[in-house]
Scaffold this motif. Structure first.
Motif, short mmCIF file in Angstrom:
data_model
loop_
_atom_site.label_atom_id
_atom_site.label_comp_id
_atom_site.label_asym_id
_atom_site.label_seq_id
_atom_site.Cartn_x
_atom_site.Cartn_y
_atom_site.Cartn_z
N ARG A 4 20.20 -25.89 -40.07
CA ARG A 4 19.59 -25.25 -41.15
C ARG A 4 18.83 -23.88 -40.98
O ARG A 4 18.82 -22.85 -41.80
CB ARG A 4 18.85 -26.27 -41.98
N LEU A 5 18.36 -24.00 -39.88
CA LEU A 5 17.54 -22.90 -39.38
C LEU A 5 18.13 -22.33 -38.09
O LEU A 5 18.36 -23.13 -37.19
CB LEU A 5 16.15 -23.13 -38.99
N LYS A 6 18.63 -20.94 -37.98
CA LYS A 6 19.29 -20.56 -36.97
C LYS A 6 18.47 -19.91 -36.15
O LYS A 6 17.33 -19.45 -36.50
CB LYS A 6 20.36 -19.55 -37.52
N PRO A 7 19.02 -19.72 -34.66
CA PRO A 7 18.38 -18.87 -33.69
C PRO A 7 18.03 -17.42 -34.36
O PRO A 7 18.88 -16.89 -34.89
CB PRO A 7 19.09 -18.82 -32.55
N GLY A 8 16.98 -16.90 -34.29
CA GLY A 8 16.53 -15.67 -34.72
C GLY A 8 15.93 -15.60 -36.18
O GLY A 8 15.45 -14.58 -36.67
N ASP A 9 16.18 -16.66 -36.95
CA ASP A 9 15.60 -16.86 -38.29
C ASP A 9 13.92 -16.72 -38.41
O ASP A 9 13.31 -17.40 -37.52
CB ASP A 9 15.99 -18.07 -38.96
N ALA A 10 13.67 -15.98 -39.25
CA ALA A 10 12.03 -15.55 -39.47
C ALA A 10 11.54 -16.92 -40.22
O ALA A 10 12.13 -17.26 -41.20
CB ALA A 10 11.84 -14.46 -39.93
N LEU A 11 10.37 -17.48 -39.84
CA LEU A 11 9.70 -18.53 -40.59
C LEU A 11 8.82 -18.09 -41.48
O LEU A 11 8.22 -16.75 -40.97
CB LEU A 11 8.91 -19.45 -39.44
N PRO A 12 8.25 -18.55 -42.50
CA PRO A 12 7.24 -18.02 -43.39
C PRO A 12 6.10 -17.87 -42.54
O PRO A 12 5.55 -18.53 -41.83
CB PRO A 12 7.00 -19.20 -44.50
#
Length: 477
Positions: A35-43
Motif C-alpha cells: 500500500r505504501l511504496k518505497p519513496g512514498d512520503a508520509l504525513p
C-alpha cells in the motif's frame, strides 16, 4: 506534490497496546502489503496527529520506531519517506520507546530531553580541536600516519593517558597496559569478550548500567545483580554470592558515582571488595564513566589505584571531556595476557583506532587546552548543579528524596510515594518532557530516575522541574 493523497487508517486508544506502536505497526503492515511504496512520503507529524486526534509527540515516537527499524528515512527539510531498502521484520520488538537523542527528529522538535547525563556540546572546545586537527596534517612526517597503526592506539597518546591516570587518579600504569577504544562501550565489549567465557558469572550493581550488562551476557556470562544503598553495592550480598557460586569471574562496579544513583562506594566496602576479589581470583571491572567533573575538594581515587588489588580492568572515556561526538575511550589493566586478547579481538573488529584524532587530542592535552576546558566546564556544571538543587528544593522537596551530588551531570530523584511510572512517562511526554524510564536501570522494580542537567538550559530546567512536581503529585499511589 509529495503527498497528493490523504493516508487513511485508524487506531484504537482503548487497546492495551501503546498508541505509538499501533501507528508504527499499521504503517509497517501498509509497507509490507505494498500500500505504501518505497519513496512514498508520509504525513507530517502535525498532520498525522491532527488526523488521529492525538498528541504530536506520540506520532514523533512512532516515526522514530520506524526510523530505528529502517522502514522509513528522514530527509532534512523534506520529511519522512518509506525506505528504498526495506528491513526484515522484527517480530519480537520490545515495547520500549526509542531514545529520541538518536535521531534528528528530537533535535528539530520541541521535546526537552533529559538524557543519560550528556555534557553540553555548546561549550566543547571544538575550535581548538579543529585547529589541532589541521595542524596534524601539516607536520613533515604526516605520511607516516596514513598507514596502519597499533591495535591499542597511538603509543604517545597512550603514554599521555597513563600519565593522567597516574598523576590524577593515583594509579600505577604504563602505556603498554592501556588500550584506546572508540568509546567506553567498546572497551566494555572487548573486556567482556576477552575475559568472560560462557557460563562464567559476573556480579553487577542493581540498579545499574544495562548496556554493560548486555555486553557481558553477549559473551555468555550469567549476571548476579546486587542491590545498592547510600554506601554503594551491598558487599555482604557479594560475600554470600562468591561463597555459594564458584563460577564468579568478575565484578562490574561504578564506585566513583554509582550509575544511576550517583552514590559513592564507601572506603570500608572498597577494601572488602578488594579482599574478596583477591581471595576468589575475581577481576574487578571498574567503570569510571564520570570522573572529570567533580565539585568537591578532590575526587575519590579509583579502586584500581589500590596496589593491593590483583586483577582489574579500569574503563574511562574522553568523550565527555573533549566533545560528546568524539568516540575516545580507554581501558587499563596489569593483566598483559588479557590485554593481548583484547588487542587481537580489536584487530578483527577495527584493525586500529583513529590515529589522527588521537594525535589531535594529544596536542590539546600538551598545550593545556583540555585542562583549561575542564576547569571552565567544571565551573559551568557546578553552577547548573546548584541551580537544579535550588529548583528541586523549591518544587519537589515535598514530593521526592534527592541529595546534592559531589560531581557528575545528574541527580538521582526518588519519589516519596511510588507513582505509576508508565502514566508518569506519558504525562510528561504530553508536556514535551522526556526522561529515561526507571525500567532502563534494572530488570526489577526501581522507584527513581536520573535528572540530567548538562545539556538542558536553565529555562528548560525550571519549566520542566515545576511540571514534574505537578505530575508526580498527580500520579502518586
Amino acid at each position: 506534490m509529495l503527498r497528493p493523497w490523504k493516508l487513511e487508517f485508524e487506531i484504537d486508544k482503548k487497546l492495551g497496546k501503546a498508541v505509538y506502536l499501533q501507528i508504527a505497526d499499521t504503517l509497517i503492515a501498509d509497507i509490507r502489503s505494498g500500500r505504501l511504496k518505497p519513496g512514498d512520503a508520509l504525513p507530517g507529524s502535525r498532520n498525522m496527529a491532527s488526523m488521529l486526534k492525538i498528541n504530536r509527540n506520540t506520532v514523533v515516537e512512532a516515526y522514530q520506531v520506524l526510523i530505528n527499524e529502517e522502514w522509513v528515512v528522514s530527509k532534512e527539510r523534506k520529511g519522512i519517506f518509506v525506505s528504498n531498502q526495506l528491513p526484515v521484520l522484527c517480530e519480537n520488538r520490545i515495547e520500549k520507546r526509542p531514545d529520541s537523542s538518536d535521531h534528528p527528529l528530537a533535535v528539530h522538535g520541541t521535546i526537552i530531553n533529559f538524557d543519560d547525563g550528556h555534557p553540553d556540546s555548546k561549550i566543547a572546545p571544538v575550535t581548538e580541536l579543529a585547529r589541532a586537527y589541521r595542524q596534524i596534517f601539516g607536520i613533515k612526517a604526516k605520511w607516516q600516519m596514513m598507514g596502519y597503526g597499533d591495535e591499542h592506539g597511538d603509543i604517545e597518546f597512550r603514554k599521555m593517558i597513563s600519565q593522567m591516570l597516574n598523576h590524577q587518579r593515583g594509579m600505577q600504569i604504563d602505556e603498554y597496559e592501556i588500550s584506546i577504544t572508540r568509546g567506553s562501550q567498546m572497551a566494555m565489549f572487548l573486556t567482556a569478550q576477552s575475559l568472560l567465557n560462557p557460563g562464567d558469572g559476573i556480579i553487577v550493581e542493581d540498579p545499574g548500567y544495562q548496556p554493560a550488562w548486555q555486553a557481558f551476557e553477549y559473551a555468555g556470562a550469567q549476571l548476579f545483580p546486587v542491590s545498592v544503598d547510600e554506601e554503594g553495592i551491598h558487599v555482604k550480598t557479594v560475600e554470600k554470592i562468591v561463597s555459594q557460586h564458584t563460577n564468579i569471574k568478575a565484578i562490574y562496579i561504578t564506585p566513583h558515582r554509582q550509575y544511576p544513583t550517583m552514590v559513592t562506594l564507601s572506603l570500608s566496602r572498597r577494601l572488602r571488595l578488594i579482599e574478596l576479589a583477591n581471595e576468589h581470583n575475581i577481576t574487578i571491572i571498574e567503570d569510571d564513566y564520570d570522573n572529570e567533573f567533580h565539585f568537591g575538594y578532590r575526587p575519590i581515587l579509583p579502586i584500581s589505584s589500590f596496589p593491593e588489588l590483583n586483577n582489574y580492568v579500569y574503563v574511562g572515556t574522553l568523550s565527555k571531556v573533549v566533545a560528546p561526538a568524539l568516540r575516545i575511550g580507554y581501558l587499563a589493566t596489569k593483566n598483559r595476557e588479557l590485554l593481548q586478547k583484547i588487542g587481537s579481538l580489536r584487530k578483527i573488529i577495527d584493525v586500529h583506532g583513529d590515529v589522527i584524532m588521537e594525535q589531535a587530542v594529544l596536542q590539546l592535552i600538551k598545550e593545556g587546552a583540555v585542562k583549561k576546558h575542564i576547569r571552565k566546564a567544571t565551573a559551568h556544571y557546578k553552577h547548573k548543579r546548584d541551580f537544579v538543587y535550588s529548583l528541586l528544593n523549591k518544587y519537589m522537596n515535598e514530593t521526592a528524596h534527592f541529595t546534592l551530588p559531589e560531581g557528575g551531570l545528574a541527580f538521582w530523584i526518588v519519589p516519596k510515594i511510588a507513582p505509576d511510572w508508565d502514566k508518569v512517562m506519558m504525562a510528561l511526554l504530553e508536556k514535551n518532557i522526556k526522561i529515561i524510564h526507571p525500567k532502563q536501570y534494572s530488570r526489577n522494580h526501581v522507584n527513581g530516575f536520573r535528572l540530567s542537567y548538562g545539556s538542558v538550559s536553565e529555562e528548560q530546567l525550571e519549566q520542566s522541574i515545576r511540571i514534574m512536581a505537578e505530575i508526580f503529585n498527580r500520579f502518586s499511589l
